[in-house]
Structures are given as C-alpha cells and as structure tokens.
Scaffold this motif. Structure first.
Motif, mmCIF file in Angstrom:
data_model
loop_
_atom_site.group_PDB
_atom_site.id
_atom_site.type_symbol
_atom_site.label_atom_id
_atom_site.label_comp_id
_atom_site.label_asym_id
_atom_site.label_seq_id
_atom_site.Cartn_x
_atom_site.Cartn_y
_atom_site.Cartn_z
ATOM 1 N N GLU A 1 0.729 -1.254 0.176
ATOM 2 C CA GLU A 1 -0.121 0.105 0.138
ATOM 3 C C GLU A 1 0.902 1.334 -0.033
ATOM 4 O OE1 GLU A 1 -3.671 2.168 2.280
ATOM 5 O OE2 GLU A 1 -2.612 0.089 3.348
ATOM 6 N N ASP A 2 1.878 1.206 0.908
ATOM 7 C CA ASP A 2 2.882 2.224 0.811
ATOM 8 C C ASP A 2 3.565 2.335 -0.440
ATOM 9 O OD1 ASP A 2 2.244 3.059 3.480
ATOM 10 O OD2 ASP A 2 3.853 1.956 4.299
ATOM 11 N N ALA A 3 4.165 1.374 -1.078
ATOM 12 C CA ALA A 3 4.722 1.474 -2.316
ATOM 13 C C ALA A 3 3.611 2.040 -3.279
ATOM 14 C CB ALA A 3 5.101 0.200 -2.866
ATOM 15 N N GLY A 4 2.544 1.635 -3.297
ATOM 16 C CA GLY A 4 1.351 2.222 -4.265
ATOM 17 C C GLY A 4 1.245 3.370 -4.038
ATOM 18 N N ASN A 5 1.236 4.029 -2.796
ATOM 19 C CA ASN A 5 0.968 5.548 -2.740
ATOM 20 C C ASN A 5 2.017 6.247 -3.238
ATOM 21 O OD1 ASN A 5 -1.640 4.820 -1.519
ATOM 22 N ND2 ASN A 5 -0.804 4.833 0.429
ATOM 23 N N THR A 6 3.255 6.022 -3.195
ATOM 24 C CA THR A 6 4.492 6.640 -3.280
ATOM 25 C C THR A 6 4.519 6.454 -4.770
ATOM 26 O OG1 THR A 6 5.753 5.725 -1.546
ATOM 27 C CG2 THR A 6 7.106 6.302 -3.367
ATOM 28 N N ILE A 7 4.053 5.632 -5.645
ATOM 29 C CA ILE A 7 4.093 5.540 -7.014
ATOM 30 C C ILE A 7 3.198 6.833 -7.609
ATOM 31 C CG2 ILE A 7 3.418 4.220 -9.105
ATOM 32 C CD1 ILE A 7 4.965 1.922 -7.820
ATOM 33 N N ASP A 8 1.965 6.819 -6.702
ATOM 34 C CA ASP A 8 0.829 7.546 -7.599
ATOM 35 C C ASP A 8 1.175 9.181 -7.211
ATOM 36 O OD1 ASP A 8 -0.544 5.388 -8.015
ATOM 37 O OD2 ASP A 8 -2.042 5.455 -6.395
ATOM 38 N N GLU A 9 1.842 9.320 -5.922
ATOM 39 C CA GLU A 9 2.368 10.665 -5.696
ATOM 40 C C GLU A 9 3.546 11.136 -6.407
ATOM 41 O OE1 GLU A 9 3.324 10.504 -1.407
ATOM 42 O OE2 GLU A 9 1.166 10.047 -0.983
ATOM 43 N N ASN A 10 4.310 10.133 -7.082
ATOM 44 C CA ASN A 10 5.445 10.444 -7.661
ATOM 45 C C ASN A 10 5.604 9.979 -8.946
ATOM 46 O OD1 ASN A 10 6.923 11.895 -5.505
ATOM 47 N ND2 ASN A 10 7.097 10.093 -4.555
ATOM 48 N N ALA A 11 4.462 10.074 -9.868
ATOM 49 C CA ALA A 11 4.376 9.124 -11.011
ATOM 50 C C ALA A 11 5.278 9.501 -12.127
ATOM 51 C CB ALA A 11 2.747 9.451 -11.715
ATOM 52 N N ASP A 12 5.670 11.020 -11.962
ATOM 53 C CA ASP A 12 6.705 11.584 -13.098
ATOM 54 C C ASP A 12 8.348 10.761 -12.853
ATOM 55 O OD1 ASP A 12 6.888 12.673 -10.434
ATOM 56 O OD2 ASP A 12 8.136 14.314 -11.309
ATOM 57 N N ILE A 13 8.508 10.292 -11.732
ATOM 58 C CA ILE A 13 9.891 9.535 -11.807
ATOM 59 C C ILE A 13 9.942 8.123 -11.911
ATOM 60 C CG2 ILE A 13 10.783 11.443 -10.113
ATOM 61 C CD1 ILE A 13 10.399 9.169 -7.818
ATOM 62 N N PHE A 14 8.548 7.566 -12.173
ATOM 63 C CA PHE A 14 8.714 6.179 -12.433
ATOM 64 C C PHE A 14 8.017 5.642 -13.848
ATOM 65 C CE2 PHE A 14 8.030 6.150 -7.713
ATOM 66 C CZ PHE A 14 8.851 5.265 -7.529
#
Length: 60
Positions: A47-60
C-alpha cells in the motif's frame, strides 16, 4: 414430595467438603503465541509503495 433422584443429588452435595484447596503448579505456565504478521506487513508495504508511485508518477 421430591423425587428420589433429587434426594440423591442433595445427599451427594451434602457429602462434599466445604473447603477447596488450590495448589500452584511446580513449573511455570508457558503460553506460546506463534503469530504470523508477515501478511499484514507485506500488505502495508504494498500500500505504501502504491501511494509513493501515485504521488511521484513522474519519476517512475
């Protein structure tokens, strides 16, 4: 008039001693709790990884 069964039960109860003795065991009581928390930790990390990816979509 009470039945013979009831009279027998009352007689049995009257024959019991009025004092009960409770002794502590010689060895300590051991309670083993084998709890598996792995599933919850993995879920939280996912869940934390999913939130981090959603918040920082530009770096992934």
């Amino acid at each position: 008039m009470p039945s013979p069964l009831v009279l027998g039960a009352l007689a049995a109860l009257a024959a019991l001693p009025g004092c009960i003795t409770v002794n502590a065991p010689e060895e300590p009581i051991v309670i083993e709790l084998n709890v598996n928390i792995r599933q919850e930790v993995i879920y939280r990390l996912a869940e934390d990884a999913g939130n981090t990816i959603d918040e920082n979509a530009d770096i992934f």
